[in-house]
Design a protein around this motif. Structure first.
Motif, PDB file in Angstrom:
ATOM      1  N   MET A 172       0.824  -1.214   0.000  1.00  0.00           N
ATOM      2  CA  MET A 172       0.000   0.000   0.000  1.00  0.00           C
ATOM      3  C   MET A 172       0.858   1.263   0.000  1.00  0.00           C
ATOM      4  O   MET A 172       0.547   2.245  -0.689  1.00  0.00           O
ATOM      5  CB  MET A 172      -0.926  -0.004   1.215  1.00  0.00           C
ATOM      6  N   LEU A 173       1.942   1.259   0.769  1.00  0.00           N
ATOM      7  CA  LEU A 173       2.835   2.426   0.791  1.00  0.00           C
ATOM      8  C   LEU A 173       3.395   2.697  -0.596  1.00  0.00           C
ATOM      9  O   LEU A 173       3.368   3.838  -1.088  1.00  0.00           O
ATOM     10  CB  LEU A 173       3.970   2.177   1.789  1.00  0.00           C
ATOM     11  N   GLU A 174       3.894   1.653  -1.249  1.00  0.00           N
ATOM     12  CA  GLU A 174       4.478   1.820  -2.573  1.00  0.00           C
ATOM     13  C   GLU A 174       3.420   2.179  -3.606  1.00  0.00           C
ATOM     14  O   GLU A 174       3.661   3.012  -4.497  1.00  0.00           O
ATOM     15  CB  GLU A 174       5.220   0.555  -2.972  1.00  0.00           C
ATOM     16  N   ALA A 175       2.239   1.577  -3.508  1.00  0.00           N
ATOM     17  CA  ALA A 175       1.163   1.905  -4.447  1.00  0.00           C
ATOM     18  C   ALA A 175       0.777   3.372  -4.342  1.00  0.00           C
ATOM     19  O   ALA A 175       0.417   4.007  -5.339  1.00  0.00           O
ATOM     20  CB  ALA A 175      -0.057   1.020  -4.178  1.00  0.00           C
ATOM     21  N   LYS A 211       0.261   5.166 -13.173  1.00  0.00           N
ATOM     22  CA  LYS A 211       0.548   4.247 -14.268  1.00  0.00           C
ATOM     23  C   LYS A 211       1.474   3.097 -13.872  1.00  0.00           C
ATOM     24  O   LYS A 211       1.738   2.199 -14.675  1.00  0.00           O
ATOM     25  CB  LYS A 211       1.169   5.011 -15.445  1.00  0.00           C
ATOM     26  N   ASN A 212       1.948   3.104 -12.631  1.00  0.00           N
ATOM     27  CA  ASN A 212       2.868   2.064 -12.171  1.00  0.00           C
ATOM     28  C   ASN A 212       2.363   1.298 -10.948  1.00  0.00           C
ATOM     29  O   ASN A 212       3.102   0.504 -10.367  1.00  0.00           O
ATOM     30  CB  ASN A 212       4.230   2.691 -11.841  1.00  0.00           C
ATOM     31  N   VAL A 213       1.122   1.503 -10.556  1.00  0.00           N
ATOM     32  CA  VAL A 213       0.614   0.924  -9.310  1.00  0.00           C
ATOM     33  C   VAL A 213       0.488  -0.591  -9.399  1.00  0.00           C
ATOM     34  O   VAL A 213       0.905  -1.329  -8.494  1.00  0.00           O
ATOM     35  CB  VAL A 213      -0.738   1.566  -8.929  1.00  0.00           C
ATOM     36  N   PRO A 260      -3.804   8.645   0.559  1.00  0.00           N
ATOM     37  CA  PRO A 260      -4.547   7.731   1.443  1.00  0.00           C
ATOM     38  C   PRO A 260      -3.950   6.328   1.479  1.00  0.00           C
ATOM     39  O   PRO A 260      -3.843   5.726   2.549  1.00  0.00           O
ATOM     40  CB  PRO A 260      -5.960   7.736   0.838  1.00  0.00           C
ATOM     41  N   LEU A 261      -3.573   5.787   0.303  1.00  0.00           N
ATOM     42  CA  LEU A 261      -2.955   4.462   0.299  1.00  0.00           C
ATOM     43  C   LEU A 261      -1.616   4.473   1.023  1.00  0.00           C
ATOM     44  O   LEU A 261      -1.291   3.543   1.776  1.00  0.00           O
ATOM     45  CB  LEU A 261      -2.752   3.974  -1.139  1.00  0.00           C
TER      46      LEU A 261
END
Length: 457
Positions: free
Chosen positions: A73-76, A82-84, A253-254
């Protein structure tokens, strides 16, 4: 094994009978009977310690496993839209690869018959089903289920791999990254870990790293730094004349949710590293570790919040989120011995490190998408150096030896692996693929399909 007062009272008739046996032969039978009654009490104590120690590993393990969701979630949230999907795929893949490699070779390399520098090379065997035919006495002497220990240690190695994932986001190919994870989780991390937690040469010197500020976090940070140097920065990140262009993440938020999940998981990370919960003292120590862990994270948040306002006249939420994580990393090397104020200060310095060093990396054009290098590598070094401040049994000199040893080994090994991957199959996607986004270019699944390529930053 700790013997309670009630067990001593139960054994006392046996001891008294044994002493009086020479003078009063009739008491001999009584002594034997009392001893037989007392023996099961000792066995019950061992059983109870075994159960609670195993439970600690299992509870701590699934809390640390949940940190995989936190990293995802932190990285997303911190990568662009476009990279999630790519980041989510990498996180579930690396967790799975870590589990397989740590069973296949990693655990044995780290813990089985360590010769000072590494252990053995074979898959690890768990407890037999129901312990049928097993040497239960040997298991009770160990004090916990071997499978619970493997599970708890496995989720740590997955954490180290997650650190690399975030740092190299948005421009690395999927398969070179996953191949690197195989090497990191199966060989680099376990060999390094054997030096301390496996009873190797650093452990014998007196190096101390309670839950892994260096063994887990700095190892992941050094591997990420080596990859970032060879991979290069994202297109458009750095302009001429030292200009640094912000590339905002897709969802705060993510990112915030991910930080809170990691914060929660850290109670298992640090608390279960007590490695025992079979006595009142162990339970009290685990409680103290929980409190210090929470205080350090809060200290990192508040320090990052205040310093960002002072330096930049506004508060960047990414600094605050990483301040929490840096506080957690900082206290991980020694979460038991500090008092509350010391825990806050240790965590606060971690928060300061983040605010000061994120811009420093940009000056050197080292593109770290999620701030993993300041949070995990630099705060991990600080936390390890700080151990002797609250733990007089450790030495600053030995702590520095450990930091340098882990840094040199991990950085060089990772650099060699990354260089081989770069020379053979390439590390980086093409400029066109990077512009399109890795969701479409690498895996063909967009996280936010309602957005068109022209509207995604």
């Amino acid at each position: 094994m700790t013997i309670s007062a009630s067990l001593l009272r139960a054994a006392r008739p046996a001891l008294l009978g044994a002493v009086g046996l020479t003078a009063f032969g009739t008491l001999g039978a009584f002594a034997q009977e009392a001893a037989a009654e007392a023996a099961p009490e000792f066995a019950k104590a061992a059983d109870t310690a075994f159960i609670f120690n195993t439970l600690l590993f299992l509870l701590g393990g699934f809390l640390v496993m949940w940190m995989a969701a936190g990293f995802a979630m932190l990285e997303a949230g911190l990568v662009r839209s476009k990279n999630v999907s790519m980041q989510l795929l990498k996180n579930i893949a690396l967790y799975s690869i870590a589990g397989l490699m740590y069973w296949l070779v990693g655990y044995s390399l780290m813990y089985v018959d360590v010769n000072g520098y590494f252990g053995t090379l074979w898959p690890y065997a768990f407890d037999p089903v129901g312990l049928e035919g097993a040497d239960t006495a040997a298991l009770l002497e160990t004090g916990y289920s071997t499978a619970s220990d493997w599970f708890f240690q496995m989720v740590f190695v997955a954490t180290a791999a997650s650190i690399v994932s975030g740092s190299l986001a948005e421009r690395i190919k999927l398969w070179p990254f996953l191949i690197f994870v195989v090497v990191l989780t199966g060989f680099i991390y376990p060999i390094a870990g054997s030096w301390q937690w496996g009873g190797g040469w650093l452990s014998q010197m007196g190096f101390s790293d309670f839950a892994g500020s260096t063994l887990v976090h700095s190892v992941g940070g050094w591997a990420a730094l080596a990859g970032a140097l060879l991979l290069g920065a994202r297109k458009g990140k750095y302009g001429p004349g030292g200009v640094v262009n912000a590339l905002p993440g897709s969802s705060m938020p993510l990112a915030t949710l991910g930080t809170f999940i990691l914060w929660l998981g850290w109670f298992g990370f640090n608390g279960a590293s007590q490695l025992a919960m079979g006595t009142i003292g162990d339970a009290a120590d685990i409680s103290r570790i929980f409190a210090n862990t929470n205080l350090a994270a809060a200290g990192g948040v508040v320090a990052a919040l205040i310093l960002a306002q002072i330096l930049y006249k506004r508060v960047d939420i990414t600094f605050v989120l990483n301040g929490a994580l840096a506080g957690l990393v900082s206290i991980t090397a020694e979460p038991l011995t500090p008092g509350p104020f010391a825990a806050i200060v240790i965590g606060a310095i971690g928060g300061v490190i983040v605010v000061l060093t994120v811009p420093l990396l940009d000056k050197f054009k080292i593109d770290d998408v999620v701030g993993a290098i300041p949070v995990h590598l630099l705060a991990g070094i600080w936390g390890t150096i700080a151990v002797p401040i609250t733990n007089p049994g450790t030495s600053f000199g030995v702590q520095l030896v450990g930091i340098i040893a882990y840094g040199v080994f991990t950085f060089v090994a990772a650099l060699v692996v990354w260089a081989i991957l770069k020379a053979t199959m390439g590390m980086r996607v093409s400029e066109e693929e990077e512009m399109t986004g890795l969701d479409l270019a690498e895996i063909g699944v967009e996280a936010y399909p309602e957005f068109t390529a022209s509207t995604v930053r």
